[in-house]
Design a protein around this motif. Structure first.
Motif, short mmCIF file in Angstrom:
data_model
loop_
_atom_site.label_atom_id
_atom_site.label_comp_id
_atom_site.label_asym_id
_atom_site.label_seq_id
_atom_site.Cartn_x
_atom_site.Cartn_y
_atom_site.Cartn_z
N ALA A 8 58.90 -19.18 45.03
CA ALA A 8 58.88 -20.74 44.60
C ALA A 8 57.21 -21.19 44.93
O ALA A 8 56.88 -22.05 43.99
N ALA A 9 56.64 -20.67 45.84
CA ALA A 9 55.19 -21.07 46.26
C ALA A 9 54.27 -20.68 45.00
O ALA A 9 53.51 -21.41 44.43
N SER A 10 54.59 -19.26 44.33
CA SER A 10 54.02 -18.87 43.21
C SER A 10 54.16 -19.71 42.05
O SER A 10 53.43 -20.19 41.24
N ALA A 11 55.31 -20.04 41.82
CA ALA A 11 55.76 -21.00 40.64
C ALA A 11 55.21 -22.24 40.71
O ALA A 11 54.68 -23.09 39.95
N ALA A 12 54.94 -22.78 41.84
CA ALA A 12 54.33 -24.09 42.12
C ALA A 12 52.92 -24.15 41.71
O ALA A 12 52.62 -25.20 41.25
N GLU A 13 52.33 -23.18 42.05
CA GLU A 13 50.92 -22.96 41.37
C GLU A 13 50.73 -22.90 40.04
O GLU A 13 49.72 -23.33 39.56
N ARG A 14 51.65 -22.55 39.47
CA ARG A 14 51.63 -22.23 37.93
C ARG A 14 52.37 -23.27 36.81
O ARG A 14 52.53 -23.09 35.80
N VAL A 15 52.94 -24.22 37.96
CA VAL A 15 53.60 -25.15 37.12
C VAL A 15 53.09 -26.06 36.17
O VAL A 15 53.66 -26.68 35.31
N GLU A 16 51.79 -26.28 36.40
CA GLU A 16 50.99 -27.21 35.26
C GLU A 16 50.73 -26.46 33.98
O GLU A 16 49.56 -25.86 33.76
N THR A 17 51.70 -26.51 33.13
CA THR A 17 51.33 -25.80 31.76
C THR A 17 51.40 -26.77 30.65
O THR A 17 52.24 -27.83 31.14
N PRO A 18 51.12 -26.65 29.70
CA PRO A 18 51.25 -27.53 28.43
C PRO A 18 53.01 -27.97 28.25
O PRO A 18 53.15 -29.06 28.06
N LEU A 19 53.66 -26.97 28.43
CA LEU A 19 55.06 -27.27 28.39
C LEU A 19 55.64 -28.31 29.30
O LEU A 19 56.27 -29.26 29.26
N THR A 20 55.03 -28.03 30.68
CA THR A 20 55.35 -29.05 31.72
C THR A 20 54.84 -30.44 31.38
O THR A 20 55.82 -31.60 31.62
N HIS A 21 53.75 -30.71 30.73
CA HIS A 21 53.31 -32.18 30.17
C HIS A 21 54.23 -32.53 29.24
O HIS A 21 54.63 -34.05 29.22
N VAL A 22 54.79 -31.74 28.43
CA VAL A 22 55.64 -32.28 27.22
C VAL A 22 56.96 -32.74 28.13
O VAL A 22 57.45 -33.79 27.56
N LEU A 23 57.44 -31.77 29.07
CA LEU A 23 58.72 -32.36 29.84
C LEU A 23 58.49 -33.71 30.33
O LEU A 23 59.59 -34.32 30.85
N ASN A 24 57.26 -34.05 30.75
CA ASN A 24 56.99 -35.28 31.52
C ASN A 24 56.88 -36.69 30.44
O ASN A 24 56.55 -37.45 30.96
N ALA A 25 56.94 -36.35 29.09
CA ALA A 25 56.61 -37.20 28.37
C ALA A 25 57.90 -38.19 27.67
O ALA A 25 58.77 -37.37 27.69
N GLY A 26 57.55 -39.36 27.58
CA GLY A 26 58.72 -40.25 27.11
C GLY A 26 59.46 -39.85 26.03
O GLY A 26 60.81 -39.74 25.75
N TRP A 27 58.36 -39.54 24.97
CA TRP A 27 58.97 -39.18 23.40
C TRP A 27 59.83 -37.78 23.63
O TRP A 27 60.85 -37.85 22.72
N ALA A 28 59.53 -36.95 24.74
CA ALA A 28 60.23 -35.74 24.54
C ALA A 28 61.65 -36.16 25.06
O ALA A 28 62.78 -35.65 24.29
N TRP A 29 61.93 -36.71 25.79
CA TRP A 29 63.21 -37.42 26.45
C TRP A 29 64.13 -38.15 25.42
O TRP A 29 64.99 -38.15 25.14
N ALA A 30 63.30 -39.11 24.65
CA ALA A 30 63.86 -39.78 23.47
C ALA A 30 64.29 -38.88 22.56
O ALA A 30 65.32 -39.10 21.88
N GLY A 31 63.50 -37.91 21.97
CA GLY A 31 63.50 -37.00 21.23
C GLY A 31 64.97 -36.15 21.35
O GLY A 31 65.74 -35.77 20.63
N LEU A 32 65.20 -35.76 22.73
CA LEU A 32 66.58 -35.33 23.07
C LEU A 32 67.82 -36.09 22.59
O LEU A 32 68.80 -35.56 22.16
N MET A 33 67.62 -37.43 23.12
CA MET A 33 68.53 -38.26 22.64
C MET A 33 68.94 -38.33 21.39
O MET A 33 70.09 -38.53 20.60
#
Length: 205
Positions: A8-33
């Motif tokens: 978990a600690a190792s994963a936390a250090e690597r969590v900031e990836t381009p895909l993470t930013h996409v998951l935090n974008a409003g348009w991505a969640w809107a796109g899911l709906m």
């Protein structure tokens, strides 16, 4: 538990990836709906599919976060409630937008442009994509999202005249709402949950 903590600690250090930013974008969640509404096809199933898919995806996101950070799920109750309210407000409209994208009319064209235009507006007005002090991952995500939005608009504009011509020659039959597509639309949540786990727990993939 010690091994799990290290993962978990190792994963936390690597969590900031381009895909993470996409998951935090409003348009991505809107796109899911919108995608859920598109799969559901008809209006009422599209509304239900959009809401159910987004709710399940939010729950999956915070459940994965709780596991990663080793904290109770209830600690995120306030944030979950906030997003559930947002889904209740925006979900019906976005589900309908998804269903309308199938229409060869001008309304269908406008519906198809909602997510790409929304992504471009969010990228322009919300500079959180590039935090102070740099942020290569955020820049990669922004460039990729911008390119995808522009490409989507281009494909939409290129194919719409043909779709309109085909529909004019042979209109789509109308009938009762195809409720059978609702489970397929809600199944998008499984993909969303898998994507979240893949991003938040990279050591396990």
């Amino acid at each position: 538990m010690g091994s799990w903590t290290r993962v978990a600690a190792s994963a936390a250090e690597r969590v900031e990836t381009p895909l993470t930013h996409v998951l935090n974008a409003g348009w991505a969640w809107a796109g899911l709906m919108v995608l859920a509404g598109w799969i559901a096809r008809a209006h009422l199933p599209a509304v239900a599919a959009a809401i159910l898919s987004a709710v399940a995806a939010v729950l999956a996101f915070y459940a994965a976060e709780a596991v990663l950070l080793d904290r109770p799920f209830t600690s995120s109750a306030g944030e979950v409630e906030h997003w559930l309210v947002a889904i209740a407000v925006t979900g019906p409209g976005l589900g309908l937008v998804g269903a309308l994208t199938r229409s060869p009319t001008l309304l269908g064209l406008l519906a198809g442009a909602v997510v790409p235009v929304g992504a471009l507006v969010e990228l322009a007005l919300l500079p959180r994509w590039v935090p102070a002090g740099g942020g290569t991952h955020a820049q990669v995500a922004a460039v990729a999202a911008c390119a995808a939005a522009v490409l989507s608009l281009g494909v939409l504009g290129w194919t719409w005249p043909r779709r309109r011509g085909v529909a004019t020659a042979a209109p789509e039959p109308t009938g009762p709402a195809p409720v059978r597509h609702l489970p397929v639309a809600v199944a998008l949540t499984a993909a969303a949950a898998g994507l979240v786990v893949h991003v938040l727990l990279p050591e396990l993939t």
